[in-house]
Structures are given as C-alpha cells and as structure tokens.
Design an enzyme around this catalytic site. Structure first.
Site, mmCIF file in Angstrom:
data_model
loop_
_atom_site.group_PDB
_atom_site.id
_atom_site.type_symbol
_atom_site.label_atom_id
_atom_site.label_comp_id
_atom_site.label_asym_id
_atom_site.label_seq_id
_atom_site.Cartn_x
_atom_site.Cartn_y
_atom_site.Cartn_z
ATOM 1 N N ASP A 256 -13.669 -0.031 -9.130
ATOM 2 C CA ASP A 256 -12.242 0.106 -8.939
ATOM 3 C C ASP A 256 -11.596 -0.282 -10.277
ATOM 4 O OD1 ASP A 256 -10.108 -0.606 -6.072
ATOM 5 O OD2 ASP A 256 -9.681 0.368 -7.989
HETATM 6 C C1 GLC Z 1 -6.376 1.054 -7.426
HETATM 7 C C2 GLC Z 1 -6.984 1.068 -6.034
HETATM 8 C C3 GLC Z 1 -7.955 2.188 -5.810
HETATM 9 C C4 GLC Z 1 -7.519 3.388 -6.628
HETATM 10 C C5 GLC Z 1 -7.690 3.021 -8.088
HETATM 11 C C6 GLC Z 1 -7.247 4.145 -9.026
HETATM 12 O O1 GLC Z 1 -6.220 -0.251 -7.868
HETATM 13 O O2 GLC Z 1 -7.602 -0.123 -5.570
HETATM 14 O O3 GLC Z 1 -7.977 2.463 -4.404
HETATM 15 O O4 GLC Z 1 -8.318 4.508 -6.309
HETATM 16 O O5 GLC Z 1 -7.008 1.822 -8.432
HETATM 17 O O6 GLC Z 1 -5.881 4.328 -8.907
#
Ligand code: GLC
Length: 736
Positions: free
Chosen positions: A273
């Site tokens: 993430d």
């Molecule tokens: C965010 C979220 C994740 C998302 C990623 C990209 O912090 O936790 O669900 O896909 O970053 O935006």
C-alpha cells in the site's frame, strides 16, 4: 439487462495481435529478464504517483508503474517515454483507484454489497473497466475485501461488510468484471485484491490501528474472500498498512509467501500500500527505510508504492547479501508477467479519442442506476407511507437532497459532479416540489434553516428529508467515535415530525450510522449508501414506487457506537443474553450484585442491534413456507438440498433476497451462531409463489478447527432459510 454495447466497445478497440499464452509469456519474461541490469530490475519494482513522470527517472528505466494520472494524452506521453526512450522499452503499468466506477460512479462498495446481486456488481465492474481503460488505466486497486464489523471505521464504506461469504461473492464478481476473460483485451483491467490482511479489524475502529487476529480467525473469517479471488484469477494483491499480532503485513513472510504463494498458489504480483513498506519504521518494526526495504522484499513484496526504498537501497542490500539476486528476479518476473499478460508490450498505448466516447454511455448510467436501486435498504415503512403515491406536493429537504459531489461518496476520484442526478432534480419530475434544504451540509449544526422547512411542510402532502454524510466523513483515515447523524440533522427530522405530515427520511451515507433516534421521528426510512451518479433517479423510482426496495444490509446496524464491534456471525459465549435482562432505568436502588443476571448485554442498550445483517423491507411482504431438507443425516461427500416455497403476499411485484444460514452446534472450537452459506434474489409478482431450492455441499461446512485443520466435524447442525439473519425457524440435521 446485458451491457452488449460494452462488448462492442471492447471489440472495436481490441487489437488483432493477441498476446502470448502462458508458456510463451514465461519464455518472453526470461528472455527479457536476462537482458536486464540489476538497476533496471529494481526500476520495475518501483511505483510512483502522478507528478513523478517529470523526474526523468522513467527514461532511465527506474519506474515500473505509475498511479494517479488519468488523462489519455498524458498517459500516452508518459508511456512513450518508457517504451521509446528507456533502454529496454518496458511499458509502464498505469494504475488508479477505480473503486466503484471511473466516470460513471456506482454506489460505494458497501452499497453494492447490499444488492446481494453479484451479476449486477460484475456488470458494474465491467463498466468501470471499459471507462478506465479507455483513459489508459489498466490496473485498479480494487476490490477491497476487508471484513468490517465496526462502522466507526471510515473504510467500512469500501468493502462488502461483515460476512465472509457475501464478501467472497462480491469480490469474485468484481475481479471477473474488471479483468474480463481475455486479459489482453484493451478493456481488461487488472484487479488488486486488498488490503491483505485484517485491516478492517483495526482496534477501536480507528483507521491504521493495530489488529489482534488469531491464525484461526484469519483462516475462518479474513482469508476466505482473498483465497477465492486468487482462485478466480486476481492478477495482483496489495498488502495492508496494519500489523496483525505485531507483524505489519508488508513485512509478514508467513502471509505473503507461506499462505499466499505456497498454500494458495498465487502467481500474480504483490504491491505494497502507499508507503506501507516505509511505514514499518513508524511501526517500530524496521530500523530505517533500508531495513524496511529488506524486510518487505524478503517477505515477498514485488512492487513498492511510493516509499522509494527499493530504488534507493535494493542494490546495496543485494551487494551486502541481505537480499538474494534470485529474490529480485522472482519479483521482477511477477511484474513482467503481468505486463505481458495484459498485452502491454504489444499494445502500450490508448486511443486518445476513446475516453470521452465511452464515459457515461447510456448503458453505463443504466447499470449504475440499477445498482443504486438494488442497493437501497428499506429500514422502516410505518403505515406504508412509501411509496408516495397519493402525494402531489412534497417538501424536499435536508443537506443531501441536492449534494452532487457528496452523493458520489468516497474514492470517486474521477466521477464528475456535473453528471450526478440528485434526488431533488429527479423528484421534480414526479411531484410539485417545495425545496428547503434547512442545513447547508451534513455537519451543519445551525438550526436557523429549520423553521423555513417546517413552515414549508405545512403546505405539502408529504415530507422527504435527505440526510446523511458528506463524502469526506467516510473512507480512508475518516474514523468517527460517534456515528449519529452529524450537525442538526436529527433536530431537523424531529421538527418536521412535529408538523404531523407523513415524513420519509432517506439516509445517504458512507457507513451504517446509529439512526435509532431518527427512526422514532419518521414514518419511513430508506438507507442509501452513497448511491453514485444516478442515485437521484434511483431514489425517485423507489419513492414513487416505480421500483420496489430489495436491498439487504451487509452489516449490522447498531443502536449505539458503543456496541461496536458487532456482527451477526459471532460466537454464542458461555452466558448468552436471554433477551429479558434488566435495563438501566429499571434497575432498583441498592440492587444486589448479581441480581441483574450475569449474561452478555449492555445495561443501557440491552443486547441486540437495531437491525441485523441481511435485513431489508419491501413494499410487499414475503412468506417462507414448506422449508425442507432432503435428509436428516448427511455424509461428508453429500450435498444438502434445501427446498422452500416463497410467496409474495402483497400488492407489488418485488424481489426478495432469500438467505440460507447454518449453525454448527458443537465444535472443537466455538462456532458462530449463524453463518451465511447461500443467497438468491427471487423475483415474484404480487401474489405469486415460487418453489425454490438451495444446494449446499456438506464440504462447505468445513472450518479451521482446534488442530488448525480445515475439516467438516461430524455433529448436529441447524439451518435457516429466511429474509435476514435474525428470523426463521431452524431445521435440524446431522453430519455423520
Ligand atoms: C491508499 C489506500 C489504498 C489505495 C492506495 C493508492 O492509501 O490505502 O487502498 O489503493 O493508497 O491510492
């Protein structure tokens, strides 16, 4: 309704050159890998966000993927740098959070789950893929599979609720819808199952917080949807921010190698993430970013989203022998394989005229509207106030009546409020509407606007109040300790109730709010989890009776946030509540220490929820009869055949979501009091009876038991067929 035109769009732009099949892909991957320097391999493992394309790193081969650019011209320009300027011309993976639609916004995922209609959800994901890929996005960070049992957690909006079976059905539907059958089709968008794992169990419902989940609970509750989506062919997976029992998922080798790769055979690509690798320093799990990089790569992560640890430290870590070269090669194999599977080498660019052609296509809007219709849950309908058939002149009020931006909900990055049809706009086509918003937005605590709404109410036949949450109040990092309607919304409802007019409350929100005090002040309540672009038309159809509510709740509605976490599929405990417990205001003075009965309940709210999982009313009534199973005793290889008659006893053609629950009465570990095992949408004309059937293989009664074996334990079971998780009479059967 099939989206045949979507297939036309897909066919029109499908390229003739098909991408290579499995073995050929592996050969191509090896050929390319053999040409790559270590720096170029590390570059493939690096994912950057929009803005970084101007850093010059793409031309150097130091970027493997980019997220958060969605303009097709810009995407082609960035892709051209990768393909035509870098030494090996490896195309970028272009990604975006396409969570519930791209331009055409569908209900937020918890609303999609309320449809209990996987086929419709799959169609919606297909629409999202057609619109997003038309812009050049070929990878979405969806479906979110996090089981959520606590509505204080803002991201309950993004998942499919509290039940593993429903979560699985919805997740698999989205994976299939996004990816389609042929991954090389330009409308195929790689899914990303997330957040692995246990993110929704954040203690206190506070986002990013620690979780304490046993291996058995992981296997029985949190893993099933991920495993099913792996088996359905999900191409990528994202690690979660949280730690599980002290181990941040991004550095958890047991999760990412032993479970995901060894046990489940996942052959896709794993991405962190956003900076979740770097955040292991804040967790106190890594000394510094270099150590975090070592931990995440050795744990099994292939691609680093925005920590920049990989590009900074992997070469040194390999030189120091802390990461094996083979580990890097395997990570890059997963990345290159994905790019070949998507046909990116053969077809890296997008037709720049396509995006605007496909956005908001009538078929897309129709699918979004149908999803919003089926996602709405009728919670109360006293005196059959709904549908509003006799009313001619109505008051439309409340901060969510005409909130085109907030109606789209969280994670609607590319939705455009100009295309939103609000309830106010839609209802004006059906009624003579008096509009008095009363509040400017959901948090507005000013009551100054309420008198005007009350005055207006006196001149109408009925009142429809749209309340709920602005989009910003749900989603990531947006936890709430109290989940009542914000601001003066409840005061507005109460004041309108005092006028004596029939009052319908429509809640448009991102979570299952505690709305008991509002129920008392309205005749009918319709619950619509941020319904998206076509929400207004959908709600107008439901309010007028052109459509009949069929939504069922994918979560438990609490009486108070203090009851959280609360979920229907809970263990019984050794002291289950009796339902007759003494409540706070009935406790006599100087009551004896044990006089209230020592059972599991709250002195103030009692035990039960406001509405159970699977609950939802209709404008008609349904009767379940002649529920029968084909045997009293089953062997493990048998299939349980459950038959029942379902009658629509009312005056509206309608759809019921019939649900099949099972209970394993005694296990080597305590078992849930109920578990959803099947559901089906049954369409019935007024007065019609259908003979219906579920089939449930005994093997699906298996669970991870005391010895951590996945088995069906012989014994006695109960089974229910009903319209929610709290009603119906059990049938007994045994497994020998
Ligand atoms: C965010 C979220 C994740 C998302 C990623 C990209 O912090 O936790 O669900 O896909 O970053 O935006």
């Amino acid at each position: 309704m099939r989206l045949k035109h979507l297939l036309i769009f897909g066919a029109l732009f499908a390229v003739s050159c098909a991408a290579p099949a499995g073995d050929e892909i592996d050969r191509k991957v090896e050929d390319l890998l053999a040409k790559m320097t270590l720096e170029e391999k590390i570059g493939q493992m690096n994912q950057v966000s929009g803005g970084y394309q101007f850093s010059g790193e793409i031309a150097k081969g130091n970027v493997g993927s980019i997220l958060n650019i969605v303009d097709p011209v810009e995407i082609n320009a960035v892709q051209r740098v990768a393909v035509e300027e870098s030494r090996l011309g490896i195309p970028l993976l272009v990604s975006r959070d396409v969570i519930h639609g791209f331009r055409t916004i569908f209900p937020i995922p918890i609303g999609l789950a309320a449809t209990f209609d996987p086929a419709l959800v799959e169609q919606g994901a297909r629409v999202a893929a057609v619109e997003a890929t038309a812009s050049g996005v070929r990878w979405t960070f969806s479906p979110m599979l996090d089981i959520a049992r606590d509505p204080r957690w803002g991201r309950i909006a993004e998942g499919s609720g509290e039940d593993p079976y429903l979560d699985t059905q919805m997740g698999v539907a989205m994976v299939k819808g996004y990816q389609g059958e042929d991954f090389t089709d330009p409308t195929s968008m790689a899914a990303c199952i997330k957040h692995f794992v246990g993110y929704g169990a954040a203690e206190g419902g506070r986002d990013y917080n620690t979780t304490m989940i046993s291996e058995r609970a992981l296997r029985n509750t949190y893993f099933p949807a991920f495993k099913a989506c792996v088996e359905a062919g999900a191409l990528t997976l994202m690690t979660s921010f949280n730690d599980v029992d002290g181990l941040p998922s991004t550095g958890n080798e047991w999760l990412l190698r032993d479970i995901l790769r060894e046990e489940w055979g996942f052959d896709g690509m794993v991405v962190t993430d956003w900076n979740s690798s770097g955040e292991m320093v804040a967790h106190g799990f890594a000394e510094d970013l270099k150590h975090a990089t070592e931990l995440s790569i050795n744990a099994g992560v292939d691609m680093d989203m925005m920590s920049f640890g990989y590009v900074q430290y992997v070469k040194a870590l390999v030189d120091e022998g802390k990461i094996k070269a083979e580990t890097i090669d395997n990570a890059v194999r997963n990345i290159l394989k994905l790019k070949f599977r998507l046909g990116l080498f053969e077809n890296p660019y997008v037709d720049e005229s396509l995006a605007r052609q496909v956005a908001y296509a009538p078929e897309h809007l129709a699918a979004a509207k149908q999803s919003a219709v089926e996602s709405a849950i009728l919670l109360q309908n006293n005196n059959d106030v709904l549908p509003l058939k006799s009313a001619k002149r109505i008051l439309v009020t409340g901060p969510m009546a005409d909130a085109p931006y907030d109606q789209l909900g969280t994670w609607a990055f590319d939705g455009e409020e100009a295309y939103t049809v609000t309830p106010l706009t839609a209802l004006r086509k059906d009624y003579e509407v008096v509009y008095e918003p009363a509040l400017a937005y959901s948090r507005d605590a000013s009551t100054a606007g309420i008198p005007a709404a009350v005055a207006a109410a006196r001149s109408v036949d009925a009142v429809v109040a749209f309340v709920g949450e602005e989009a910003i109040l749900s989603g990531e990092a947006h936890s709430l300790s109290q989940i009542n309607l914000q601001g003066a919304q409840s005061e507005l409802i109460k004041a309108l109730k005092a006028t004596g007019k029939p009052i319908v409350v429509v809640v448009i929100a991102g979570r299952n709010l505690t709305i008991e005090r509002d129920l008392e002040n309205c005749d009918a309540m319709l619950y619509s989890f941020h319904p998206g672009t076509m929400g207004g038309e959908a709600l107008a159809d439901l309010i007028t009776g052109r459509a009949v509510p069929s939504g069922k709740s994918p979560v438990t509605f609490l009486r108070d946030a203090g009851q959280a976490p609360f979920y229907y599929n809970h263990p019984m405990t050794g002291r289950p509540n009796s339902g007759t417990e003494t409540l706070l205001n009935d406790i006599p003075l100087k009551a004896g220490q044990t006089s209230l009965g020592c059972t599991s309940y709250y002195l103030d709210t009692g035990y039960g929820p406001l509405f159970p999982f699977g609950y939802g009313l209709s404008y008609t009534k349904f009767e379940y009869a002649n529920i029968a199973i084909d045997k009293a005793e089953y062997a493990e290889g048998d299939t349980i055949v459950v038959e029942y008659d379902l009658t629509n006893t009312g005056n509206y053609d309608a759809t019921e979501v019939a649900q099949l629950y099972v209970r394993d009465l005694v296990g080597s570990v305590v078992r849930p009091v109920k578990e959803l095992k099947r559901f089906e949408r049954v369409e019935l004309k007024a007065g019609e009876t259908k003979h219906c059937r579920f089939e449930l293989p005994v093997a699906e009664l298996a669970f991870w038991n005391r010895d951590m074996e996945y088995v069906v334990e012989p014994g006695n079971f109960q089974l229910w067929v009903a319209g929610d998780s709290a009603t119906g009479e059990p049938l007994a059967f045994a497994v020998k």
